[in-house]
Write a protein that holds these residues in place. Structure first.
Motif, short mmCIF file in Angstrom:
data_model
loop_
_atom_site.label_atom_id
_atom_site.label_comp_id
_atom_site.label_asym_id
_atom_site.label_seq_id
_atom_site.Cartn_x
_atom_site.Cartn_y
_atom_site.Cartn_z
N LEU A 102 34.29 -53.15 -37.34
CA LEU A 102 35.31 -54.28 -38.50
C LEU A 102 34.71 -54.57 -39.63
N GLN A 103 32.36 -54.26 -39.67
CA GLN A 103 32.12 -54.78 -40.82
C GLN A 103 31.98 -53.33 -41.13
N SER A 104 31.92 -52.24 -40.73
CA SER A 104 31.86 -51.65 -41.85
C SER A 104 32.31 -50.34 -40.86
N PRO A 105 33.90 -50.30 -41.30
CA PRO A 105 34.92 -49.30 -40.70
C PRO A 105 34.36 -47.49 -41.28
N GLU A 106 33.64 -47.86 -42.28
CA GLU A 106 33.94 -46.23 -42.28
C GLU A 106 32.35 -45.41 -41.91
N ARG A 107 31.88 -46.56 -41.61
CA ARG A 107 30.42 -45.64 -40.39
C ARG A 107 30.83 -44.87 -39.56
N ASP A 108 30.56 -44.07 -39.17
CA ASP A 108 30.96 -43.02 -37.88
C ASP A 108 30.75 -43.58 -36.29
N VAL A 109 31.71 -43.87 -35.72
CA VAL A 109 31.77 -45.32 -34.26
C VAL A 109 30.31 -44.58 -33.74
N PHE A 110 29.12 -43.23 -33.86
CA PHE A 110 27.86 -43.19 -33.04
C PHE A 110 26.95 -43.71 -33.37
N SER A 111 27.70 -44.37 -34.77
CA SER A 111 25.89 -44.67 -35.69
C SER A 111 25.68 -46.21 -35.17
N HIS A 112 26.93 -46.56 -34.44
CA HIS A 112 26.30 -47.97 -34.58
C HIS A 112 26.01 -48.72 -32.98
N GLU A 113 24.77 -49.43 -33.41
CA GLU A 113 24.06 -50.23 -31.94
C GLU A 113 25.17 -50.51 -31.27
N LEU A 114 24.55 -50.67 -29.92
CA LEU A 114 24.91 -51.52 -29.06
C LEU A 114 24.75 -52.74 -28.18
N VAL A 115 23.28 -52.53 -28.60
CA VAL A 115 22.73 -54.08 -28.30
C VAL A 115 22.68 -55.25 -28.74
N THR A 116 22.92 -56.63 -28.16
CA THR A 116 23.17 -57.43 -28.76
C THR A 116 21.56 -57.84 -29.38
N CYS A 117 22.12 -58.72 -29.86
CA CYS A 117 20.25 -59.42 -30.47
C CYS A 117 19.82 -59.77 -29.08
N ARG A 118 19.94 -60.90 -27.99
CA ARG A 118 19.15 -61.45 -27.71
C ARG A 118 18.50 -59.73 -26.48
N GLU A 119 18.90 -58.99 -26.78
CA GLU A 119 18.73 -57.55 -25.65
C GLU A 119 17.39 -56.84 -26.42
N ARG A 120 17.64 -57.08 -27.84
CA ARG A 120 16.88 -55.71 -28.37
C ARG A 120 15.59 -57.58 -28.69
N GLU A 121 15.61 -58.71 -28.56
CA GLU A 121 14.66 -59.19 -28.12
C GLU A 121 13.59 -58.95 -26.84
N GLN A 122 14.72 -58.87 -25.92
CA GLN A 122 13.81 -58.81 -24.50
C GLN A 122 13.05 -57.44 -24.71
N LEU A 123 13.57 -55.90 -25.45
CA LEU A 123 13.28 -55.05 -25.55
C LEU A 123 12.14 -54.72 -26.06
N LEU A 124 12.02 -56.12 -27.19
CA LEU A 124 10.71 -55.99 -28.15
C LEU A 124 9.62 -56.32 -27.39
N GLU A 125 9.87 -57.63 -26.43
CA GLU A 125 8.89 -58.40 -25.53
C GLU A 125 8.57 -57.10 -24.65
N SER A 126 9.25 -57.09 -24.18
CA SER A 126 9.23 -55.90 -22.82
C SER A 126 8.36 -54.55 -23.60
N SER A 127 8.24 -53.95 -24.72
CA SER A 127 7.52 -52.81 -25.23
C SER A 127 5.93 -53.61 -25.97
N GLN A 128 6.27 -54.74 -25.85
CA GLN A 128 5.09 -55.13 -26.76
C GLN A 128 3.54 -55.70 -25.47
#
Length: 192
Positions: A102-128
């Motif tokens: 909805l925010q970027s309808p011109e972008r290809d659907v496959f170029s968007h991320e699916l993870v939530t902000c919470r998941e991204r933080e968890q992934l970054l924390e575990s990668s540290q």
């Protein structure tokens, strides 16, 4: 093709039949956007009831129904295939994708991320945690054993219907290593 009955399609395609799943597909998206007609009979008051079905017809169905002011999304799933937490996470990913579209309808659907902000933080924390043990400092088996020590109960390996935790996989790997050593295998020896 819509005129061909379902049974004729199945007969023609001859898919492998199993009572564990539908012969043609396991996932369905259903958009319920038909107008709800009213039914009236003389002398009777009629109203619509929710079906409240408890049996999933497919492994996963996403029912989208038009409602006042928008759409309602209803996930139906086979509990032998999916856990409730998995579907909840999938629903969050879908909401993230819809919001991005909805925010970027011109972008290809496959170029968007699916993870939530919470998941991204968890992934970054575990990668540290992983960055603390860089491959230049440790061998792969040492990194694996460190992960097994931190999360012994988590799933490390999935093959068909079998799952092994980090602890179980680590124990089996050590058992194999002891066996190979007993057979005379030394460092830098090739083993098929």
């Amino acid at each position: 093709h819509q005129q061909v009955p379902f049974e004729q399609i199945v007969d023609r395609l001859q898919p492998e039949r199993s009572l564990s799943h539908s012969p043609l597909f396991q996932v369905m998206l259903s958009l319920q956007n038909n107008e709800q007609g009213s039914l009236s009979l003389p002398g009777l008051d009629l109203s619509m009831l929710e079906s409240g079905g408890q049996t999933a017809k497919f492994d996963l169905t996403l029912n989208i129904a038009e409602e006042a002011g928008g759409f309602g999304l209803y996930w139906e799933f086979n509990t032998a295939v999916f856990k409730g937490e998995t579907i909840a996470r999938m629903a969050e990913h879908f909401a993230v994708l819809l919001s991005a579209l909805l925010q970027s309808p011109e972008r290809d659907v496959f170029s968007h991320e699916l993870v939530t902000c919470r998941e991204r933080e968890q992934l970054l924390e575990s990668s540290q945690d992983i960055e603390r043990l860089t491959p230049s400092q440790h061998c792969l088996h040492e990194l694996f054993e460190a992960q097994a020590a931190r999360h012994p109960e988590k799933t490390a390996l999935v093959y068909e219907s079998s799952r092994l935790s980090y602890d179980e996989l680590n124990r089996r790997a050590n058992q194999l290593a002891r066996y190979l050593t007993a057979q005379g295998v030394k460092p830098d020896t090739l083993v098929g």
